[in-house]
Each structure stands twice: as C-alpha cells, then as structure tokens.
Enzyme design. Structure first.
Site, PDB file in Angstrom:
ATOM      1  N   ASP A 152     -13.941  14.312  60.342  1.00  0.00           N
ATOM      2  CA  ASP A 152     -14.319  14.851  61.647  1.00  0.00           C
ATOM      3  C   ASP A 152     -13.796  16.274  61.858  1.00  0.00           C
ATOM      4  O   ASP A 152     -12.864  16.714  61.189  1.00  0.00           O
ATOM      5  CB  ASP A 152     -13.725  13.977  62.762  1.00  0.00           C
ATOM      6  CG  ASP A 152     -14.410  12.625  62.857  1.00  0.00           C
ATOM      7  OD1 ASP A 152     -15.218  12.298  61.962  1.00  0.00           O
ATOM      8  OD2 ASP A 152     -14.128  11.907  63.830  1.00  0.00           O
ATOM      9  N   HIS A 198      -9.862  13.898  58.920  1.00  0.00           N
ATOM     10  CA  HIS A 198     -10.248  15.196  59.484  1.00  0.00           C
ATOM     11  C   HIS A 198     -10.108  16.267  58.408  1.00  0.00           C
ATOM     12  O   HIS A 198      -9.000  16.482  57.913  1.00  0.00           O
ATOM     13  CB  HIS A 198      -9.364  15.541  60.688  1.00  0.00           C
ATOM     14  CG  HIS A 198      -9.472  14.531  61.790  1.00  0.00           C
ATOM     15  ND1 HIS A 198      -8.778  13.346  61.768  1.00  0.00           N
ATOM     16  CD2 HIS A 198     -10.219  14.531  62.915  1.00  0.00           C
ATOM     17  CE1 HIS A 198      -9.096  12.649  62.853  1.00  0.00           C
ATOM     18  NE2 HIS A 198      -9.962  13.336  63.566  1.00  0.00           N
TER      19      HIS A 198
HETATM   20 ZN    ZN Z   1     -12.623  14.775  66.553  1.00  0.00          ZN
END
Ligand code: ZN
Length: 507
Positions: free
Chosen positions: A314, A455
């Site tokens: 992400d 991430h």
């Molecule tokens: Zn996020």
C-alpha cells in the site's frame, strides 16, 4: 508545452464530466469551473481546487508516511522537487515540527500519536506554481482536534536558490502600504474587528501572521488566515484578494517572480539555471489515450491446486518500488499494489511498470485521508482522481479498492462501488521498521489464502521481501494477485474481502 497542457486540460474536463454524472448533480466544487471548452483548454490541469501535480518534472517524488492503524490514523506527504533541495528541507522540517507539536510527551518513529486525543491527523500538499524559476507549495495540516485546518505556503526562488517566507514576498519598503491595504480589505466584513487586525498585522507580528500567501492565475495576491488571527474567531477563516496591479506595487523581487510564474504556467521549470524538467512537449507521462503496457502472460497458477498467497503493498509508489519490482520478478512473484493517486500522478512510469510486470493495481485514495470522516463528494473525488491517474498511467481503471486504515462504512462502500479488499495478515511494517522482524512476521504466520498487508514506501519492508519470497517459495507458496487468489470468482462491489479461506487447503 501548450499542447501538453491542452491535452491534459481536455482530459481533466472529461473526468469532471464523469464525476458530475456520478454525482447526479452539477453543483460540485469541481476543479475546472464550468467554462466553455476553448477557455478550459487554456487552464492548467488542477488536481484540487487549490493545486495541480506537475508530472512533467522528471524525478518528482512524494515523501509520504502513514500508519495503517484504524485506532491511530495519521498520514503526511510533501513533494521532493529535484534541483530544489532547500525547498524539500523546509517542507520536511515543517512536517517534522508539526508532528512534534502534536506528539506531546514524545514517541518513537511511527508509533501512535500522544496524547491519544489527536486521531485523524493529516498533512497534505498542493503545488501552487512550478514554472520558470519558481516553485510554490502549500502544506495543509488537519487533525480531528482542530475545528479548522491550518495552511502554510512555501515559495522557492530558483534564482537565489532560497526558500522565501511568505511575508518576504512583500518588499520591505511597501509593507506599510500592504498592511493598510489588507486591513482595509478586512474592515468591511461581517464580524470584523479593526483592533484584532491591527494587532495581528503590527510590525512585530506581521511576519508570523502571514503564513499563507499565493497568487491566482490572473496574478491576484491571496492571503489566507485561520479563524481568530486577523478577525474574531466567530468570523471564520479570512481570505483577502488583492488585484494583480495593486499587488505588483507591493512585491519584492522574489514576489514579482512568483507572481509572474503564477500567471505564465506555460514556462518550462528551470531551477538554478538548469532545466529541472523533461521536455514538456513530450511528457514522460503517457497522455490519453495510452496503449496499455504489454503484460507478462498471466502465470498459469490454479490456487485450488497449489498453495497461494497474495502479498499486497500500500501507499506507493515510492522511491523503493522499482527495487521491489526487481525482487518480485526474480521470484516470478505477483503482487497487488494499492496506490495513492497523488503518487501515481507524480511518478506514473513505475505504476505502468507494475502492470507491465503482471501485478495488479488497486485504488487506495488520492491522499490517504480517513474516508469515513469525509463527505460523499470528497470521497468520490478521492477515488475519481486516483482512478484517473491510474488510467492515465496504465490505460486501465482499477477494479479493486482498499480504504486507508481499512476504515470503511456504508457511504464509502457506496461511493467505491467495487470490492473492498482488506487483509488478514498485518505485518505492522509501518510501525516495526525492521526488515528481519517484518520478514519473520510474514513467514511465521503465512497460511494459504492469506492477504498480507505491507507498504512499499518503507525501505525496511522492501528489504524484507527477498527473504519472504525465498522462505515461502521453499514451502511451496505461489505469490499471486488478489484477483488470482480468488481465481475467477466475481468479487462483489461493496463487500469486504479479508482472505480466501476456500483455497486454504488445496487438494
Ligand atoms: Zn495506506
């Protein structure tokens, strides 16, 4: 340049039209006002009512950090413009100082904010000018504890290679006249109090009072003030607009350059005497219509026959995403990237590379706000701008959606109108910031059918990936996109998906 902007403007107008249809009304506070097409074409594309993304700047990156914790949502972002290092430093320091001011009691790294009364904190940015030898950026600070948002503008003068404070855009010799003009503009307003304005703009305090100074495309000078600064709190936020000619008489040399470049947005950005941008007439960004990148043939993986897992990344793309793509390619691994629109707009090439390598790209909002706190219109704009940025980069609109912090309600589901992909394995990599620990988290807990949250904006996460791939591959795992994890099943719009337990025990 003109051609580039014209095409982009036409594209934006099309997006606006789509947004208006989705909204079922024409009263949206849209980026492009309802002007005739010929007038529209002359305007630079605005990604928000206040700013635009100068994707013609080669090497532009967004420095972004965020939690993914619904109990502690926070997100910060600012741009890093090549050739304007002092500007990047000033923005970084401003974000750091702001975080320090709200993190009373101190805390470490990405840990939750203290005291726990400041959720929903966000720092966002808008470009105001990026032409000639001038870059202007506005930072906007929001937190749930404050009724109003705070803003601050930063002006970089490429000629002197310095960041100019807002008040320094006004010439010392004209400051008395400028203060008189600003006070006069404020005086006639509802709730105005001349004493408040006088104190705020007194000689000793005016430099601290004027934090947000910008120019419109006609050269008009705008000064924004938070509630309670130049007028009583109940009078709300104040914005003073000074016509171009009047303002021109007040400005310092740096101020005149800023005003000039705000009007002449077609000027190529040149910082420190050297071009800081690619040739604008042949932008590096594919402009509509793009040919979808040729894709790797889909791996012939049947997740009902073999052990599958979906790694998801992400908040990118970021500075480490290209390295991650190399690691994934070495293992023939596919992943799903839930990207932020503002990052895609700044660096579309890497998103195009993600798709070309057979990965899946999903919508993770434009700027990582807490969507459940926004109006439906704002949610729609967060998603539509991101869809458009992805479409411009890859030629496709994403079919999957993941809300920032995993926070979603009925209104957000309705606006997203596509499957809500969450996760069942949280590496907490944003908090851990340690490659070994992130890798251990994944390899010790991984089960077939899992959706793993990571991430790719954190170097420690990207460093963890080779070990994750090595160790899980040795145990027979195949790394697939979210859509492949559900192997042909149609995912329902608005429904949440955390994993695919039905393939947890392949025969
Ligand atoms: Zn996020």
């Amino acid at each position: 340049m003109r051609t580039h902007r014209n095409r982009r403007a036409a594209r934006a107008a099309a997006v606006v039209a789509v947004t208006a249809v989705l909204a079922g009304c024409s009263q949206l506070p849209l980026a492009i006002p309802g002007t005739a097409p010929s007038e529209r074409a002359r305007q630079p594309v605005r990604v928000s009512p206040d700013g635009f993304m100068p994707d013609w700047i080669e090497g532009l990156t967004i420095v972004h950090d965020a939690s993914e914790d619904p109990d502690c949502p926070w997100s910060t972002a600012y741009p890093s413009v090549p050739g304007a290092a002092p500007l990047t430093r000033a923005l970084r320091n401003a974000v750091r100082d702001y975080l320090a001011s709200v993190r009373e009691g101190g805390n470490d790294g990405g840990a939750c904010l203290e005291p726990a009364g400041t959720p929903g904190l966000q720092v966002t940015f808008d470009f105001l000018v990026a032409s000639g030898d001038v870059v202007g950026v506005r930072l906007t600070y929001r937190d749930a504890a404050s009724a109003d948002e705070a803003t601050r503008t930063f002006w970089y003068d490429g000629r002197t290679r310095t960041v100019v404070r807002p008040w320094a855009l006004i010439a010392p010799s004209a400051r008395g006249e400028a203060v008189a003009g600003i006070r006069e503009a404020l005086a006639g307003r509802p709730g105005a109090d001349p004493d408040v304005a006088r104190a705020a703009l007194a000689r000793d305090s005016r430099a601290g009072t004027v934090k947000d100074l910008s120019f419109d495309s006609s050269g008009g000078l705008h000064l924004r003030f938070r509630p309670g600064v130049v007028a009583p709190e109940h009078a709300g936020r104040q914005e003073v607009v000074i016509p171009r000619a009047t303002a021109a008489g007040w400005l310092s040399a740096a101020g005149r350059r800023a005003q000039e470049q705000a009007v002449h947005t077609e000027h190529r950005l040149r910082l420190g005497g050297r071009p800081a941008s690619g040739e604008p007439a042949t932008p590096t960004t594919p402009v509509t219509p793009v040919t979808p990148p040729s894709r790797e043939p889909a791996a012939d993986v049947d997740c009902h026959q073999v052990t599958c897992i979906a790694l998801t990344f992400d908040d990118g793309p970021g500075p480490y995403t290209a390295e991650l793509l190399d690691d994934l390619a070495r293992h023939s691994a596919h992943a799903t990237f839930f990207v932020l629109g503002q990052h895609v707009a700044a660096d579309p090439d890497v998103v195009r590379a993600e798709v070309a390598a057979g990965h899946e790209v999903g919508n993770h909002s434009w700027s990582h706000p807490q969507l459940t706190k926004l109006t439906s219109t704002a949610v729609r704009q967060q998603l539509a701008r991101t869809d458009d940025a992805i479409d411009r980069a890859t030629g496709d609109t994403p079919t999957l959606f993941r809300p920032p912090y995993g926070l979603v309600d009925d209104a957000v589901r309705r606006e997203a109108d596509r499957p809500v992909v969450l996760w069942n394995r949280d590496t907490e990599d944003w908090k851990v910031r340690n490659a070994d620990k992130v890798a251990t988290n994944v390899v010790e807990t991984a089960q077939p059918g899992d959706i793993v949250l990571m991430h790719d904006i954190h170097p420690t996460t990207v460093q963890a990936v080779p070990r994750i791939l090595d160790e899980l591959a040795a145990r027979g795992f195949h790394f697939v996109t979210v859509s492949d994890l559900f192997g042909g099943r149609t995912l329902e719009p608005g429904r949440s998906y955390f994993s695919n337990p039905s393939i947890a025990n392949p025969s």
